[in-house]
Structure formats: C-alpha cells, structure tokens
Design an enzyme around this catalytic site. Structure first.
Site, PDB file in Angstrom:
ATOM      1  N   ASP A 187       8.743  40.704  34.616  1.00  0.00           N
ATOM      2  CA  ASP A 187       7.878  40.526  35.792  1.00  0.00           C
ATOM      3  C   ASP A 187       8.290  41.275  37.061  1.00  0.00           C
ATOM      4  O   ASP A 187       9.458  41.244  37.450  1.00  0.00           O
ATOM      5  CB  ASP A 187       7.860  39.048  36.208  1.00  0.00           C
ATOM      6  CG  ASP A 187       7.761  38.094  35.058  1.00  0.00           C
ATOM      7  OD1 ASP A 187       7.567  38.524  33.923  1.00  0.00           O
ATOM      8  OD2 ASP A 187       7.892  36.878  35.319  1.00  0.00           O
TER       9      ASP A 187
ATOM     10  N   GLU B  31       2.263  30.386  34.147  1.00  0.00           N
ATOM     11  CA  GLU B  31       3.427  30.969  34.829  1.00  0.00           C
ATOM     12  C   GLU B  31       2.957  31.813  36.026  1.00  0.00           C
ATOM     13  O   GLU B  31       1.793  32.174  36.128  1.00  0.00           O
ATOM     14  CB  GLU B  31       4.219  31.869  33.865  1.00  0.00           C
ATOM     15  CG  GLU B  31       4.808  31.126  32.674  1.00  0.00           C
ATOM     16  CD  GLU B  31       5.668  32.021  31.771  1.00  0.00           C
ATOM     17  OE1 GLU B  31       6.764  31.595  31.407  1.00  0.00           O
ATOM     18  OE2 GLU B  31       5.234  33.134  31.418  1.00  0.00           O
TER      19      GLU B  31
HETATM   20  C1  FRU Z   1       7.087  35.279  32.934  1.00  0.00           C
HETATM   21  C2  FRU Z   1       8.415  34.555  32.924  1.00  0.00           C
HETATM   22  C3  FRU Z   1       8.544  33.694  34.161  1.00  0.00           C
HETATM   23  C4  FRU Z   1      10.030  33.580  34.323  1.00  0.00           C
HETATM   24  C5  FRU Z   1      10.500  34.941  33.885  1.00  0.00           C
HETATM   25  C6  FRU Z   1      11.839  34.943  33.209  1.00  0.00           C
HETATM   26  O1  FRU Z   1       7.074  36.450  32.215  1.00  0.00           O
HETATM   27  O2  FRU Z   1       8.525  33.773  31.749  1.00  0.00           O
HETATM   28  O3  FRU Z   1       7.890  32.456  34.076  1.00  0.00           O
HETATM   29  O4  FRU Z   1      10.420  33.293  35.628  1.00  0.00           O
HETATM   30  O5  FRU Z   1       9.520  35.435  32.990  1.00  0.00           O
HETATM   31  O6  FRU Z   1      12.281  36.237  32.961  1.00  0.00           O
END
Ligand code: FRU
Length: 508
Positions: free
Chosen positions: A44, A220
């Site tokens: 992300d 998320e």
């Molecule tokens: C989304 C996620 C988020 C988390 C991050 C961990 O892709 O699962 O929810 O904070 O990636 O790398």
C-alpha cells in the site's frame, strides 16, 4: 550506545539507498513512468502529503525481501508528482511492532507540540501491528526535517481498543469542526470507525459506518475527502473502502460511498445506497491513498493505488522488486443522469513525459475487417487516446500483439454494452492460478462514441473510459518486444474518429 540491530538497520538503510540510486530501472517488466521501489517488496501507498515544495510518498515495504514481511515505511519524494527520488526507509519495524498502513499530516498549528509554528512537524499516524500478540493499535511518529529523519512518539500507542484487527488510519483536518478526524477499518466487521482529536494524541470515538455495499471480503484502508460535484454547485464526501477478496475482477478491489460528513457521522446519499460502487473495475487497484493537503484547481483530490492484487501479488514475476503504484490520478465526483459517480483522470503533470506524437485522421473499419497503421511498432511505454463510433458493429476493439504472439485485447461488446479486457495470452500468466484472465465492465458509449484513454507501461495498462467515469487497471507480463496495434470491427462497420499516440519518456 547504539544497539547492534539499530546499527544494522542503519547500514541496511544506507545500502538500500545506494542500490536505489544505482539501479538501471531497465529490468524486464520494470515500469518506466510508474513508481516502483528499486528492490524488494512493496504494498500500500501510505502517508501521502505535501510539505514545503515536496510531495511525499510512503509505502508498505519489506526492507529484507521480495515478499510481504517486516513491514516498514519506504519513502520517496517528488517535486512534480511525476519524477520520484528514493529516500531511506522512514520507519522500521521495531520491538515486535510492524509499521502497517496509515497516513501523514502537516501539523501547522503544532497541536502535538512536536515542533513549533515556524517549523511544523510532519506527523505520521500508522497502525502498530504486534507480532507477539493479536493486537493492532494506532501510533504516531514525527519529523522536524522535511521527512528525512523520524522519531516514534514515546507515548505510543495513542489509540488502543484491544482489538486484533483495527487498522489503516487516515487522518484529515476537518475545517468546520476544527479538529483532526481519523477514519480507520474494523476489517472483519465490514465497518469503519471515526475518531476526533485536538492534538493527534487523544482520540474520542465519534461514530461508525457499515456494513454497506460490498462485504464479500474484509474492509481495509479507508479514505475520506470532500470534493465539488461537477455539474452542480454542491460538494459531497467520498468514503472509499478497500475490500479483499470480493473485488469486481476477483480478489482485491476498491469501493466507495458518496454522502455527507458533519465532523461526527458519515451519512450515505440515498441515491448511492443499496448498490456497490467500484472505484476501479480491473483486478490491480487496491489500497488507494490520497494526498492529505493537495487539491487541484477544480478542488479535486489526487490519489494513487497499489497496482496489484493480494490473490497473486507475491508471485508476480518481477525481480529484484515486486509491485508498483498506479499513475497519480485526479479524483472527483460528477453528476450523471442516474446519480453521482466518481471520476478519475490522469494528472495533467504527466503530459510533460509526452514525446513522439502520432495523430491519425479519422477512418472507417469495414464489417469484419481489421485496420493496421503503417509502420507502427510501439514499445510498451505510451499513452493513447481513441474515440470510436461503434455504429452497427457487434464487437469492436483493439489488439496489441508482439512477434511472440502475445496479445492484449480490449473489446467492446455491443449486445451487452460491456468493455472486456483479455490478458489470457498476454505473456506470463501461470505464476498463480488466481491471476484471472478476462474482465468486463458495463460502459455506455456517450452519443454512440466510446472514448478510451490508455496508459501502457511495460507490465501494466490503465484504461480511463468515457472521460474517467470508468477506470480499469490491469497488470500483464509480456516479453519486452515492440507491439503492433490493430483495430477490428465485427458484425458491422465502425469509425475511429480520434486516434492519438504519444511515446512517454522514462521518469528514472
Ligand atoms: C492492505 C493491508 C493493510 C495493512 C497492510 C499491511 O493491503 O492489509 O490493511 O495495514 O496491508 O502491509
């Protein structure tokens, strides 16, 4: 005394930085005008914020390998949103706490007391993911030197609800209620929660939103921002929430809700309630993140997504890095006959990469014929605009094909009014059985004209249809050979009223 691990991390940070500057950026599948880390795993985008002449991009990063793990915040800066400079890792995993996704703000009023009014702190608000217990909490780190060095706040965590899944804080300054607002995901309950704060350190729960829309997977990375609605004189709030799995093309996806936010509660518009609105219809658009304090002249926001899908992300055949971001996109809302929808357009700044330009005069493609331009061979780093009158054709579309027979096919199907993207023969596809092959989305030509704006870059294609009403983001892994273009029309003739192509320069 510096602890041994800290010293190792510092040395590693320096070497990562050197590798970054030394990299050729010419590897197979390496995007030439999209952001990607020089080496190792990225997911992300995080903490996108503007400070003193620089756009900051942080991102989920594994400094130690090309699969997910040891989550830390990688960091890059840009002065034009197009060219990026890699900086050392900003926040490392430490004491069994990984640095999960989050956001960043510039605390101009120094509400935190971390800096001064003259030198306001840049504050990162992230999820601490505990590796030794089932717990996620929210934490702060700050920088007083334009993001070059970071200090974790000694009062961490600043928000702990004793929950195992409670993450991805996006913090904005809410002008009307004069407070910081945090929106974050309660993934397994298909909810987001809103909190308010005067100083980023003490948070009060305000409300929750959800379940609503798509709930086929966990929620998320929420986003919240206000934009003008094009075609009206009002503004609306966008609440974007990622979903995994259950996305429109399988696996990860991004949905949004349109409504109002008064500083306490998000209320969804009745017209947008009861159905799912997707921000993008391809498989490779996830965890989109927007710049906190940047708006365009039209009041729109700018966002970028992780151009990948958790279904197969860890197996995509790139090396020594994995993953890239989408191009930065201007995101807004527009009033259409049947409701308000999100629109996305490539940011204007990308035009500076345009080089060799070819414009074709309008032409007709006869029934069951295939048109090919003379001497047109294109390496996969270009931008194209095509406008097509579908007329009586039952199927019309574009084929990009290389000399190995690998092809990417984009077809408009008149009977179902669908745009279909086919990557089944596009090169490497068997690295993961979940790498889905064909996707389609409903696209209604405007006054009979189908308008597509394409950005093609080594291993990705982004399509903006009908002036950004629909976007489709797809990864492909073809050999690095020039591609031939052909345009076909089945069942009747169709007419290409506009066709323009620009080569795009590398940003590296
Ligand atoms: C989304 C996620 C988020 C988390 C991050 C961990 O892709 O699962 O929810 O904070 O990636 O790398």
């Amino acid at each position: 005394m510096i602890k041994k691990t800290a010293l190792l991390l510092i040395l590693f940070g320096i070497s990562t930085c050197l590798v970054a500057q030394d990299a050729t950026y010419k590897e197979q599948y390496r995007p030439q005008f999209h952001f990607s880390p020089a080496i190792n795993w990225m997911n992300d985008p995080n903490g996108m914020v503007y400070y003193d002449g620089e756009y900051h991009l942080f991102y989920q990063y594994n400094p130690f390998g090309d699969k997910w793990g040891h989550m830390s915040w990688g960091h890059a800066v840009s002065t034009d949103l197009v060219h990026w400079e890699h900086l050392p890792v900003a926040l490392y995993e430490e004491n069994n706490v990984m640095i999960f996704s989050g956001s960043a703000v510039v605390d101009h009023q120094n509400t935190t007391g971390f800096g001064t009014i003259d030198n306001p702190p840049m504050v990162a608000i992230y999820t601490g993911h505990h590796t030794d217990q089932k717990r996620q909490d929210q934490r702060l780190a700050y920088s007083l030197d334009k993001g070059r060095t970071w200090k974790k706040y000694e009062g961490n965590p600043v928000l702990d609800e004793q929950m195992a899944d409670f993450r991805d804080p996006k913090v904005i300054w809410h002008e009307e209620s004069e407070q910081w607002i945090m929106v974050l995901a309660i993934p397994l309950e298909f909810k987001v929660a809103f909190y308010g704060s005067d100083d980023l350190k003490n948070w009060n729960k305000l409300s929750e939103f959800g379940p609503s829309g798509a709930v086929g997977g966990i929620w998320e990375c929420p986003l919240l921002f206000e934009v003008p609605v094009d075609g009206t004189d009002e503004t609306k709030w966008v609440l974007q929430v990622d979903l995994n799995p259950g996305g429109p093309a399988g696996g990860s996806g991004s949905q949004y809700f349109v409504g109002d936010f008064d500083g306490i509660t998000f209320v969804q518009d009745p017209t947008s309630a009861g159905r799912t609105l997707w921000a993008d219809h391809g498989p490779d658009f996830y965890a989109v993140h927007s710049f906190e304090n940047v708006t365009t002249d039209d009041g729109n926001h700018i966002w970028m997504a992780w151009m990948n899908n958790w279904d197969y992300a860890q197996d995509i055949p790139t090396s020594p890095w994995r993953s890239s971001m989408t191009i930065p996109r201007e995101v807004g809302l527009k009033q259409y006959a049947d409701g308000i929808y999100l629109t996305q357009q490539p940011i204007k700044e990308l035009r500076k990469l345009r080089s060799a330009h070819r414009v074709f005069s309008p032409f007709t493609i006869s029934k069951n014929d295939r048109w090919k331009p003379d001497e047109w061979r294109q390496s996969l780093s270009f931008e194209m605009i095509i406008e097509l009158d579908v007329n009586e054709a039952t199927e019309t579309g574009l084929t990009f094909k290389n000399s190995s027979g690998e092809e990417i096919q984009i077809t408009y199907l008149s009977a179902t009014k669908e745009l279909q993207f086919d990557r089944s023969d596009s090169g490497e596809t068997d690295f993961n059985e979940k790498f889905s092959k064909r996707h389609s989305v409903s696209v209604i030509p405007e006054n009979g004209s189908l308008k597509l704006h394409l950005f093609i870059d080594a291993s990705s294609i982004e399509i903006f249809a009908n002036e950004g009403r629909i976007s489709i983001t797809e990864r492909v892994f073809p050999e690095a050979k020039p591609f031939d273009l052909s345009i076909f029309s089945k069942g009747g003739e169709s007419m290409v009223t506009r066709l323009e192509v620009w080569n795009l320069a590398s940003i590296w």
